[in-house]
Motif scaffolding. Structure first.
Motif, PDB file in Angstrom:
ATOM      1  N   TRP A  56      -2.528   6.821   1.718  1.00 47.41           N
ATOM      2  CA  TRP A  56      -2.227   5.419   1.985  1.00 47.41           C
ATOM      3  C   TRP A  56      -0.787   5.097   1.638  1.00 47.41           C
ATOM      4  CZ3 TRP A  56      -6.247   5.521  -2.126  1.00 47.41           C
ATOM      5  CH2 TRP A  56      -5.703   5.458  -3.405  1.00 47.41           C
ATOM      6  N   VAL A  57      -0.330   3.965   2.119  1.00 47.41           N
ATOM      7  CA  VAL A  57       0.951   3.398   1.702  1.00 47.41           C
ATOM      8  C   VAL A  57       0.651   2.033   1.122  1.00 47.41           C
ATOM      9  CG1 VAL A  57       3.225   2.591   2.426  1.00 47.41           C
ATOM     10  CG2 VAL A  57       2.249   4.648   3.464  1.00 47.41           C
ATOM     11  N   PHE A  58       1.140   1.801  -0.098  1.00 43.48           N
ATOM     12  CA  PHE A  58       0.845   0.561  -0.826  1.00 43.48           C
ATOM     13  C   PHE A  58       2.126  -0.216  -1.058  1.00 43.48           C
ATOM     14  CE2 PHE A  58       0.116  -1.697  -4.927  1.00 43.48           C
ATOM     15  CZ  PHE A  58      -0.920  -2.525  -4.509  1.00 43.48           C
ATOM     16  N   ASP A  59       2.096  -1.506  -0.748  1.00 41.47           N
ATOM     17  CA  ASP A  59       3.239  -2.399  -0.932  1.00 41.47           C
ATOM     18  C   ASP A  59       3.090  -3.113  -2.275  1.00 41.47           C
ATOM     19  OD1 ASP A  59       5.128  -4.443  -0.898  1.00 41.47           O
ATOM     20  OD2 ASP A  59       4.785  -4.967   1.194  1.00 41.47           O
ATOM     21  N   LEU A  60       3.960  -2.788  -3.236  1.00 38.29           N
ATOM     22  CA  LEU A  60       3.858  -3.386  -4.568  1.00 38.29           C
ATOM     23  C   LEU A  60       4.101  -4.886  -4.551  1.00 38.29           C
ATOM     24  CD1 LEU A  60       3.829  -0.464  -5.697  1.00 38.29           C
ATOM     25  CD2 LEU A  60       5.307  -1.279  -7.529  1.00 38.29           C
ATOM     26  N   ARG A  61       5.017  -5.339  -3.697  1.00 38.89           N
ATOM     27  CA  ARG A  61       5.364  -6.756  -3.712  1.00 38.89           C
ATOM     28  C   ARG A  61       4.203  -7.624  -3.249  1.00 38.89           C
ATOM     29  NH1 ARG A  61      10.521  -9.205  -0.512  1.00 38.89           N
ATOM     30  NH2 ARG A  61       9.139  -8.966   1.264  1.00 38.89           N
ATOM     31  N   THR A  62       3.492  -7.191  -2.214  1.00 40.62           N
ATOM     32  CA  THR A  62       2.377  -7.988  -1.678  1.00 40.62           C
ATOM     33  C   THR A  62       1.035  -7.535  -2.221  1.00 40.62           C
ATOM     34  OG1 THR A  62       2.073  -6.531   0.233  1.00 40.62           O
ATOM     35  CG2 THR A  62       3.666  -8.334   0.460  1.00 40.62           C
ATOM     36  N   ARG A 159       9.255  -0.558  -3.938  1.00 37.71           N
ATOM     37  CA  ARG A 159       8.548  -1.386  -2.961  1.00 37.71           C
ATOM     38  C   ARG A 159       7.293  -0.691  -2.428  1.00 37.71           C
ATOM     39  NH1 ARG A 159       9.555  -5.461   0.952  1.00 37.71           N
ATOM     40  NH2 ARG A 159       7.465  -6.058   1.638  1.00 37.71           N
ATOM     41  N   TYR A 160       7.439   0.524  -1.894  1.00 34.72           N
ATOM     42  CA  TYR A 160       6.303   1.203  -1.282  1.00 34.72           C
ATOM     43  C   TYR A 160       5.955   2.493  -2.018  1.00 34.72           C
ATOM     44  CZ  TYR A 160       6.988  -1.948   2.677  1.00 34.72           C
ATOM     45  OH  TYR A 160       7.112  -3.062   3.463  1.00 34.72           O
ATOM     46  N   LEU A 161       4.647   2.706  -2.215  1.00 29.59           N
ATOM     47  CA  LEU A 161       4.140   3.938  -2.802  1.00 29.59           C
ATOM     48  C   LEU A 161       3.370   4.717  -1.747  1.00 29.59           C
ATOM     49  CD1 LEU A 161       2.547   2.691  -6.157  1.00 29.59           C
ATOM     50  CD2 LEU A 161       4.842   3.641  -5.819  1.00 29.59           C
ATOM     51  N   LEU A 162       3.519   6.027  -1.783  1.00 32.52           N
ATOM     52  CA  LEU A 162       2.687   6.909  -0.973  1.00 32.52           C
ATOM     53  C   LEU A 162       1.633   7.485  -1.899  1.00 32.52           C
ATOM     54  CD1 LEU A 162       2.073   8.462   1.669  1.00 32.52           C
ATOM     55  CD2 LEU A 162       3.653  10.243   0.843  1.00 32.52           C
ATOM     56  N   GLY A 163       0.364   7.175  -1.635  1.00 29.37           N
ATOM     57  CA  GLY A 163      -0.727   7.637  -2.481  1.00 29.37           C
ATOM     58  C   GLY A 163      -1.617   8.639  -1.771  1.00 29.37           C
ATOM     59  N   VAL A 164      -2.083   9.629  -2.521  1.00 27.22           N
ATOM     60  CA  VAL A 164      -3.021  10.619  -2.003  1.00 27.22           C
ATOM     61  C   VAL A 164      -4.179  10.716  -2.983  1.00 27.22           C
ATOM     62  CG1 VAL A 164      -3.381  13.035  -1.383  1.00 27.22           C
ATOM     63  CG2 VAL A 164      -1.201  11.932  -0.866  1.00 27.22           C
TER      64      VAL A 164
END
Length: 267
Positions: A56-62, A159-164
């Motif tokens: 996934w890609v997670f947006d920390l700000r939102t 801003r964006y995290l790549l999670g596995v």
């Protein structure tokens, strides 16, 4: 039950989670990074569908998932759009109640460490944690979540995290949780566990073994020349260590460094 586990069980999971989110919100986000700027970074490959790992890609700000691989339905039973629409709250509500407080406390320690780093160094680090998550059928799976900073904005805020995420239910049977932050480049590693008897300083892993030795001697009042003689290194090397320690801890001078070291249990 251990004393540390008792004290943590009395702590509200909502408070721990709130402290974590506050760290994200306190970043000075740049206003010029739009909501779609991450898309060119997401790999468009069919292996994400057949992979045993959810991506996934997670947006920390939102606090929203802006991308979730379709194999989440096969592995956990959820549609990707459920995660994307529900965001962090959707995921938070599915963490096992016994893991919730420990997880958010560990992740707060991880993020205190990450956000204390110089902005240019943050993308070198990978951070991981494990926890139990409720699947769509009501059962729980133990997941290993591995994260990489995918993008920072123009001000260096994450801003964006790549999670596995990988299902490790059959690998790990113990209930204790572990979180870690690792940088292969400078060989630093911070490890936090839910069963530790006291909360270690998240800043401790910032410093190498030699830097900790130099810091202790600085705090003891020794000059760079004497430290060089004591450690059998050059005067120039001592001053280089001193400067790197100041940069890593983001303090203005040696006096502030010593105070910082005492406050954060580095010496």
């Amino acid at each position: 039950m251990k004393k540390s586990e008792t004290s943590m069980s009395r702590r509200s999971p909502g408070k721990s989670y709130g402290e974590l989110v506050q760290l994200w919100q306190n970043q000075p986000y740049s206003p010029d990074l739009d909501e779609t700027s991450f898309q060119h970074l997401v790999p468009n490959t069919p292996t994400l569908t057949i992979s045993p790992c959810i991506t996934w890609v997670f947006d920390l700000r939102t606090k929203k998932y802006v991308f979730v691989s379709s194999n989440i339905q096969r592995l956990l039973g959820y549609e990707p759009k459920e995660w994307m629409q529900g965001g962090m709250k959707f995921a938070k509500d599915r963490v096992h109640p016994e893991d919730a407080t420990h997880l958010w406390k560990l992740m707060r320690q991880v993020w205190e460490f990450l956000l204390a780093l110089p902005t240019n160094d943050r993308q070198e680090y990978r951070f991981n944690c494990d926890y139990r998550l409720q699947k769509a059928n009501g059962t729980y799976a133990r997941l290993l979540e591995q994260n990489t900073i995918l993008q920072t904005d123009n001000q260096g805020s994450v801003r964006y995290l790549l999670g596995v995420c990988t299902d490790i239910t059959d690998w790990k049977k113990t209930e204790g949780l572990t979180a870690s932050v690792i940088s292969p480049q400078n060989e630093t590693c911070l490890v936090c566990t839910s069963t530790s008897t006291e909360e270690s300083s998240p800043f401790e892993a910032l410093l190498s073994k030699r830097e900790k030795e130099v810091l202790k001697l600085i705090a003891d009042g020794y000059s760079s020349k004497i430290i060089a003689d004591m450690l059998s290194i050059s005067f120039h090397t001592v001053n280089t260590h001193r400067q790197k320690i100041i940069e890593k801890t983001n303090v203005p001078n040696t006096g502030s460094l010593i105070q910082f070291a005492f406050n954060h249990k580095l010496i």
